[in-house]
Design a protein around this motif. Structure first.
Motif, mmCIF file in Angstrom:
data_model
loop_
_atom_site.group_PDB
_atom_site.id
_atom_site.type_symbol
_atom_site.label_atom_id
_atom_site.label_comp_id
_atom_site.label_asym_id
_atom_site.label_seq_id
_atom_site.Cartn_x
_atom_site.Cartn_y
_atom_site.Cartn_z
ATOM 1 N N LEU A 58 0.831 -1.207 0.000
ATOM 2 C CA LEU A 58 0.000 0.000 0.000
ATOM 3 C C LEU A 58 0.861 1.251 0.000
ATOM 4 O O LEU A 58 0.553 2.232 -0.694
ATOM 5 C CB LEU A 58 -0.930 -0.014 1.219
ATOM 6 C CG LEU A 58 -1.989 -1.119 1.258
ATOM 7 C CD1 LEU A 58 -2.801 -1.025 2.537
ATOM 8 C CD2 LEU A 58 -2.898 -1.036 0.044
ATOM 9 N N ASN A 70 -16.753 2.655 0.950
ATOM 10 C CA ASN A 70 -15.521 2.953 0.218
ATOM 11 C C ASN A 70 -15.721 4.085 -0.769
ATOM 12 O O ASN A 70 -14.803 4.866 -1.022
ATOM 13 C CB ASN A 70 -15.021 1.703 -0.503
ATOM 14 C CG ASN A 70 -14.309 0.744 0.437
ATOM 15 O OD1 ASN A 70 -14.215 0.996 1.634
ATOM 16 N ND2 ASN A 70 -13.811 -0.361 -0.094
ATOM 17 N N VAL A 115 -13.366 7.476 -0.691
ATOM 18 C CA VAL A 115 -12.566 8.011 -1.804
ATOM 19 C C VAL A 115 -13.003 9.431 -2.150
ATOM 20 O O VAL A 115 -12.168 10.260 -2.555
ATOM 21 C CB VAL A 115 -12.662 7.093 -3.039
ATOM 22 C CG1 VAL A 115 -12.074 5.723 -2.736
ATOM 23 C CG2 VAL A 115 -14.080 6.961 -3.546
ATOM 24 N N SER A 138 -8.104 5.931 -5.679
ATOM 25 C CA SER A 138 -9.510 5.537 -5.735
ATOM 26 C C SER A 138 -9.694 4.305 -6.605
ATOM 27 O O SER A 138 -10.452 3.384 -6.259
ATOM 28 C CB SER A 138 -10.360 6.693 -6.284
ATOM 29 O OG SER A 138 -10.268 7.827 -5.450
ATOM 30 N N VAL A 154 -8.439 1.294 -4.721
ATOM 31 C CA VAL A 154 -9.362 0.934 -3.641
ATOM 32 C C VAL A 154 -10.561 0.179 -4.201
ATOM 33 O O VAL A 154 -11.039 -0.798 -3.610
ATOM 34 C CB VAL A 154 -9.819 2.198 -2.882
ATOM 35 C CG1 VAL A 154 -10.997 1.889 -1.965
ATOM 36 C CG2 VAL A 154 -8.665 2.762 -2.059
ATOM 37 N N THR A 214 -11.834 -3.531 -3.317
ATOM 38 C CA THR A 214 -13.228 -3.805 -2.963
ATOM 39 C C THR A 214 -13.784 -4.945 -3.797
ATOM 40 O O THR A 214 -14.454 -5.849 -3.283
ATOM 41 C CB THR A 214 -14.082 -2.541 -3.162
ATOM 42 O OG1 THR A 214 -13.496 -1.438 -2.458
ATOM 43 C CG2 THR A 214 -15.493 -2.760 -2.650
ATOM 44 N N SER A 251 -8.248 -2.100 1.880
ATOM 45 C CA SER A 251 -8.747 -0.899 1.189
ATOM 46 C C SER A 251 -8.883 0.275 2.153
ATOM 47 O O SER A 251 -8.578 1.413 1.795
ATOM 48 C CB SER A 251 -10.096 -1.202 0.530
ATOM 49 O OG SER A 251 -11.112 -1.432 1.499
ATOM 50 N N TRP A 252 -9.305 -0.012 3.381
ATOM 51 C CA TRP A 252 -9.413 1.067 4.370
ATOM 52 C C TRP A 252 -8.035 1.570 4.785
ATOM 53 O O TRP A 252 -7.839 2.779 4.984
ATOM 54 C CB TRP A 252 -10.204 0.568 5.584
ATOM 55 C CG TRP A 252 -11.620 0.187 5.249
ATOM 56 C CD1 TRP A 252 -12.340 0.605 4.165
ATOM 57 C CD2 TRP A 252 -12.477 -0.686 5.993
ATOM 58 N NE1 TRP A 252 -13.595 0.051 4.168
ATOM 59 C CE2 TRP A 252 -13.715 -0.745 5.285
ATOM 60 C CE3 TRP A 252 -12.335 -1.416 7.156
ATOM 61 C CZ2 TRP A 252 -14.792 -1.513 5.738
ATOM 62 C CZ3 TRP A 252 -13.404 -2.183 7.608
ATOM 63 C CH2 TRP A 252 -14.618 -2.227 6.907
ATOM 64 N N CYS A 291 -5.448 1.578 2.881
ATOM 65 C CA CYS A 291 -4.947 2.348 1.741
ATOM 66 C C CYS A 291 -5.447 3.790 1.803
ATOM 67 O O CYS A 291 -4.666 4.735 1.629
ATOM 68 C CB CYS A 291 -5.389 1.679 0.440
ATOM 69 S SG CYS A 291 -4.746 2.456 -1.062
ATOM 70 N N ILE A 292 -6.721 3.953 2.054
ATOM 71 C CA ILE A 292 -7.280 5.305 2.174
ATOM 72 C C ILE A 292 -6.662 6.036 3.355
ATOM 73 O O ILE A 292 -6.301 7.219 3.265
ATOM 74 C CB ILE A 292 -8.809 5.241 2.328
ATOM 75 C CG1 ILE A 292 -9.464 4.783 1.026
ATOM 76 C CG2 ILE A 292 -9.370 6.604 2.736
ATOM 77 C CD1 ILE A 292 -9.365 5.781 -0.103
#
Length: 443
Positions: free
Chosen positions: A173, A241, A245, A273, A276, A280, A420-421, A423-424
């Protein structure tokens, strides 16, 4: 690969057993740095291991082994002493054993190269050469791993795999976010220097393309992984998600963020985005069968269309993260001491006449690490060991190991959605950290 091998001369093939830096990968290039050639060879090794692990998960392979005479469940007539249990040669247990041997190899290389400062160290030959012996060691280790008694091997090794795989996710990430920032900063810098409309158009088109693909992905996720009634968890993941984003994109253009990072913008946000949304989709591919488009009826094969597409994207991501680690180790470890200066310092020709002649067109591989290594060799091998564990856990569906790539698996789904979380969260941190701590250098 055959074309590359065909271009190699007998002298270049000597790197398979000698200590000279390998020119096998770069024989068709005008010149190739020692550090680059070595990283490519280790990447090829990891790719071959990944392919071998995938082959053991191929549908129908178990049934084909029944035709092999020396297997215990074979119908062939051979003496009992020649028979072995071929069930361990396929499925998730086979992946565990293949990755076990490969991981130990990279950890051994990390120990051997510990503390190497330049290619003048005697251990540099082990790092940059002896490729034939290295591949034989890996192959021998994999064969030996199949003789490990099953017992608690799978359960114990799975724990190590989960820890190492999650560590690699964090590294991956960081590198993906670093890629987004580097790409945007390079193009914005070129636009500011030249004030060319072409660079402005390239920035705009790239940003719009990534956002368009992200929006398309969101729509497809709602269509194929949700239903009007039910599938609430899948709807939550997609919607949450999407909100994240959008918030991250808004944060990237805030005045306070722009003040400390003038080149921060929507291009980075669009790349993050899109990634992510891929995470997802990968997570929802392991959701319950009622809401999972990749599981239709009773057909649960290992390699369906979704699995193949996801596997290709995942493979590219793993290989990029693994080889990129060398030049980004200081960003991962937050220290400048682990990464030596890259460049041609200590230039020594490995193939050619040497000196000025070595710099000519005949030079294929040159040593650019005479005065200092271009990357931390030990850290590089540690990351490859973690990448091997990540490969193992991803192919076997993490906490609930199985021999199918595409299958309902709650543990794998939560690992991917958590990624994914993260990463954000990491991306937003790279945006707000310079504003929150203006006295620190985040360059």
């Amino acid at each position: 690969m055959g074309a590359v091998l065909g271009l190699c001369s007998a002298a270049q093939l000597a790197c398979c057993c000698g200590s000279a830096a390998c020119s096998l990968c770069c024989s068709a290039c005008p010149s190739c740095a020692n550090s680059t050639s070595t990283r490519l060879m280790y990447t090829v090794m990891l790719l071959i291991v990944m392919i071998a692990a995938c082959i053991t998960l191929a549908p129908g392979l178990h049934d084909q082994l029944k035709k092999v005479p020396f297997c215990e469940n074979s119908t062939g007539l051979v003496p009992d002493k020649f028979k072995i249990d071929c069930d361990q040669a396929v499925g998730y247990l086979a992946v565990y054993r293949i990755c076990f041997a490969t991981c130990l190899f990279f950890l051994l290389m990390a120990l051997i190269t510990l503390g190497v400062k330049s290619s003048k160290d005697p251990r540099a030959g082990i790092q940059n050469g002896f490729w034939g012996i290295k591949y034989l060691v890996v192959i021998g280790g994999i064969i030996g791993a199949f003789f490990i008694p099953e017992g608690q091997f799978a359960a114990t090794w799975m724990v190590f795999g989960m820890i190492g795989g999650f560590c690699f996710i964090i590294i991956q990430l960081i590198l993906i976010i670093d890629f987004a920032h580097t790409w945007a900063e390079n193009w914005v810098s070129k636009y500011e220097e030249s004030e060319s409309r072409s660079w402005y158009a390239a920035l705009l088109i790239s940003m719009l393309t990534c956002f368009a693909l992200t929006l398309t992905g969101i729509v497809l996720l709602y269509v194929y992984y949700t239903k009007p009634s039910g599938c609430d968890l899948s709807k939550f993941f997609i919607s949450f998600n999407l909100i994240l984003v959008v918030m991250a994109s808004a944060i990237s253009i805030l005045p306070s963020v722009q003040e400390h990072q003038p080149r921060s913008g929507l291009l980075q946000s669009s790349v993050v985005s899109l990634y992510v949304m891929y995470l997802t989709w990968s997570a929802l591919s392991n959701s319950s069968s009622e809401c999972n488009a990749s599981i239709s009826g009773d057909e649960k094969t290992s390699f369906d269309k979704q699995s193949i597409i996801g596997l290709i994207i995942w493979t590219c991501s793993v290989l990029y993260s693994s080889i990129r680690t060398a030049s980004s180790s200081s960003k991962i470890t937050m220290t400048e001491h682990i990464l030596a200066k890259d460049g041609n310092a200590g230039y020594d020709s490995i193939e050619g006449d040497g000196g000025e002649a070595g710099r000519g067109e005949e030079t294929k591989v040159f040593d650019n690490e005479g005065d200092g290594v271009a990357y931390s060799w030990t850290f590089f091998h540690i990351v490859f060991a973690l990448a091997t564990l990540y490969v193992m856990m991803t192919l076997t569906n993490w906490y609930n190991p199985s021999s199918q790539l595409s299958k309902e698996n709650v543990a794998s789904m939560w690992i991917k959605i958590t990624s994914s979380w993260l990463c954000i969260g990491l991306y937003v941190w790279t945006l707000v950290a310079p504003a929150m701590f203006p006295d620190r250098d985040f360059s």
